[in-house]
Design a protein around this motif. Structure first.
Motif, PDB file in Angstrom:
ATOM      1  N   PHE A  69     -21.119  13.619  -1.006  1.00 58.94           N
ATOM      2  CA  PHE A  69     -21.760  12.831   0.040  1.00 58.94           C
ATOM      3  C   PHE A  69     -21.006  12.885   1.363  1.00 58.94           C
ATOM      4  CE2 PHE A  69     -18.409  10.167  -1.517  1.00 58.94           C
ATOM      5  CZ  PHE A  69     -18.008   9.415  -0.435  1.00 58.94           C
ATOM      6  N   ASN A  81     -22.261  13.861   5.182  1.00 62.80           N
ATOM      7  CA  ASN A  81     -23.713  13.785   5.281  1.00 62.80           C
ATOM      8  C   ASN A  81     -24.123  12.457   5.895  1.00 62.80           C
ATOM      9  OD1 ASN A  81     -24.053  16.284   4.019  1.00 62.80           O
ATOM     10  ND2 ASN A  81     -24.020  15.370   1.982  1.00 62.80           N
ATOM     11  N   LYS A  82     -24.652  12.516   7.097  1.00 63.33           N
ATOM     12  CA  LYS A  82     -25.031  11.297   7.809  1.00 63.33           C
ATOM     13  C   LYS A  82     -26.320  10.701   7.268  1.00 63.33           C
ATOM     14  CE  LYS A  82     -22.781  12.738  12.121  1.00 63.33           C
ATOM     15  NZ  LYS A  82     -22.971  13.026  13.569  1.00 63.33           N
ATOM     16  N   ASN A  83     -27.194  11.559   6.756  1.00 67.12           N
ATOM     17  CA  ASN A  83     -28.479  11.086   6.241  1.00 67.12           C
ATOM     18  C   ASN A  83     -28.401  10.790   4.745  1.00 67.12           C
ATOM     19  OD1 ASN A  83     -29.719  11.502   8.792  1.00 67.12           O
ATOM     20  ND2 ASN A  83     -29.959  13.680   8.312  1.00 67.12           N
ATOM     21  N   LYS A  84     -29.227   9.879   4.298  1.00 66.18           N
ATOM     22  CA  LYS A  84     -29.275   9.548   2.879  1.00 66.18           C
ATOM     23  C   LYS A  84     -29.907  10.690   2.094  1.00 66.18           C
ATOM     24  CE  LYS A  84     -29.731   4.521   3.429  1.00 66.18           C
ATOM     25  NZ  LYS A  84     -30.593   3.344   3.126  1.00 66.18           N
ATOM     26  N   GLN A  85     -29.638  10.692   0.807  1.00 63.48           N
ATOM     27  CA  GLN A  85     -30.300  11.669  -0.057  1.00 63.48           C
ATOM     28  C   GLN A  85     -31.788  11.333  -0.177  1.00 63.48           C
ATOM     29  OE1 GLN A  85     -27.300  11.970  -3.653  1.00 63.48           O
ATOM     30  NE2 GLN A  85     -28.642  13.778  -3.548  1.00 63.48           N
ATOM     31  N   THR A 106     -35.312  10.866  -2.257  1.00 59.64           N
ATOM     32  CA  THR A 106     -35.607  10.430  -3.618  1.00 59.64           C
ATOM     33  C   THR A 106     -35.756  11.678  -4.480  1.00 59.64           C
ATOM     34  OG1 THR A 106     -38.002  10.483  -3.290  1.00 59.64           O
ATOM     35  CG2 THR A 106     -36.863   8.419  -2.729  1.00 59.64           C
ATOM     36  N   ASN A 117     -29.224  17.146   0.249  1.00 60.22           N
ATOM     37  CA  ASN A 117     -28.290  16.505   1.170  1.00 60.22           C
ATOM     38  C   ASN A 117     -27.056  16.004   0.432  1.00 60.22           C
ATOM     39  OD1 ASN A 117     -27.589  15.741   3.836  1.00 60.22           O
ATOM     40  ND2 ASN A 117     -28.175  13.628   3.434  1.00 60.22           N
ATOM     41  N   HIS A 118     -26.522  16.891  -0.417  1.00 62.12           N
ATOM     42  CA  HIS A 118     -25.363  16.536  -1.242  1.00 62.12           C
ATOM     43  C   HIS A 118     -24.728  17.825  -1.750  1.00 62.12           C
ATOM     44  CE1 HIS A 118     -23.011  14.714  -4.519  1.00 62.12           C
ATOM     45  NE2 HIS A 118     -23.253  13.553  -3.956  1.00 62.12           N
TER      46      HIS A 118
END
Length: 346
Positions: free
Chosen positions: A178, A181-185, A187, A170-171
């Motif tokens: 970033f 991208n609405k969602n976090k990366q 882990t 997601n990056h």
């Protein structure tokens, strides 16, 4: 109750996978598609751990039973509600007491359970061996703006096997990665699990495409075994003329808010240089997006040349293109592979 080794346990089927570890353990990383039905809350697990260290195993077990007793029916009902199918796969950290007792509980109310032998720890350990087995790995390299991600999508549509690292992370793999991208990366642990999950669905006898990346994509770190395998793989480089790359960058990033773009420019200030940073910010503020992109390419092209030195000893095939069309360029890549590398189209 059956015990399964990781390779058999994660095999794709309709059996739901239940992760019985605490929510915090699950959030750090879990088997893809696993559902978290924790035996203990984060706080309960922490308290049991303290008792185990101070008073011993028996007292810790007694405390755990005190926590679990009142919610046994609720836990069992959650497991039953997941699916109308009667089988469940269950795992904890090391395949010990938590998964065994939960499987016992589920079977008590009529379900059939498979327990992961060695638990999540064994699953994580088996990944390195699987990544090391990839023989037909093709690394796609190219300067910023060549459209590598779009090319990989086109290759996938043609039946090629692709691992899209940037999608899984997601990056986009740069200071601008970033944006959008609405969602976090995920882990790093989950990122690695998702890569492995993608890999298990691929045919190792056929070639597998992956984009050339650094060890980290944003905050997510690649599996070391995969990274080492990438350093030994065949490399094919796509070269697209600069004007086409500038237009692609403007098209992909030009619609995003200026403040976000400006923040990304400022992130590379120390490497980019004070004057270049000021000029890029000025062009951006004036709406001169092509000038902004062209200036930024000076920085990224320089960084890319440094990266190229790391794969000089690998098999490198260069495909030059005057086109910015990803479909056309994917065809050129396949033609080059068939002609020079004796690797047939999948």
């Amino acid at each position: 109750m059956k015990y399964q080794k990781p390779q058999s346990f994660i095999k794709a089927d309709k059996i739901p996978i239940i992760d019985v570890r605490s929510p915090l353990e699950y959030q750090k990383g879990h088997i893809p598609l696993a559902i978290n039905i924790p035996l203990f809350t984060n706080e309960e697990r922490h308290e049991i751990g303290i008792i185990y260290k101070k008073l011993g195993k028996l007292q810790a077990i007694e405390k755990g039973l005190g926590f679990v007793g009142p919610k046994m029916m609720e836990i069992a009902q959650k497991a039953r509600d997941i699916s109308e199918h009667n089988e469940r796969k269950v795992y904890c950290w090391r395949g010990g007491m938590r998964s065994e007792k939960m499987a016992w509980l589920f079977e008590l109310i009529g379900m059939q359970c498979q327990v992961l032998e060695g638990g999540y720890k064994a699953y994580r350990n088996c990944q390195s061996a699987d990544f090391s087995k990839i023989e037909n790995l093709i690394i796609l390299h190219g300067s910023t703006g060549c459209g590598k991600t779009e090319i990989l999508k086109e290759l996938s549509l043609k039946g090629e096997q692709v691992i899209d690292l940037e999608k899984l992370a997601n990056h986009r793999g740069s200071a601008f990665g970033f944006i959008g991208n609405k969602n976090k990366q995920p882990t790093s642990q989950q990122f690695q699990n998702d890569i492995h999950n993608t890999l298990t669905n691929l045919d190792f006898s056929k070639r597998i495409w992956i984009e050339g990346e650094s060890m980290k994509i944003g905050l997510a770190t690649l599996p070391e075994a995969l990274w080492l395998r990438m350093k030994k793989a065949h490399v094919i480089e796509i070269r697209v003329e600069r004007t086409k790359r500038v237009k692609r960058i403007v098209k992909e990033y030009g619609l995003y808010p200026k403040p976000e773009l400006m923040d990304s420019i400022l992130k590379i200030n120390s490497q980019f240089g004070k004057q270049n940073t000021q000029d890029a910010v000025h062009f951006l503020e004036m709406g001169q997006l092509e000038e902004t992109a062209n200036l930024l390419l000076k920085y990224y092209d320089h960084s890319y040349e440094y990266t190229r030195k790391r794969f000089r000893e690998q098999s490198i095939f260069v495909v030059k293109s005057e086109s910015g069309d990803s479909k056309e360029n994917s065809d050129k890549l396949l033609t080059t592979l068939t002609k020079y590398m004796n690797l047939e189209v999948a």
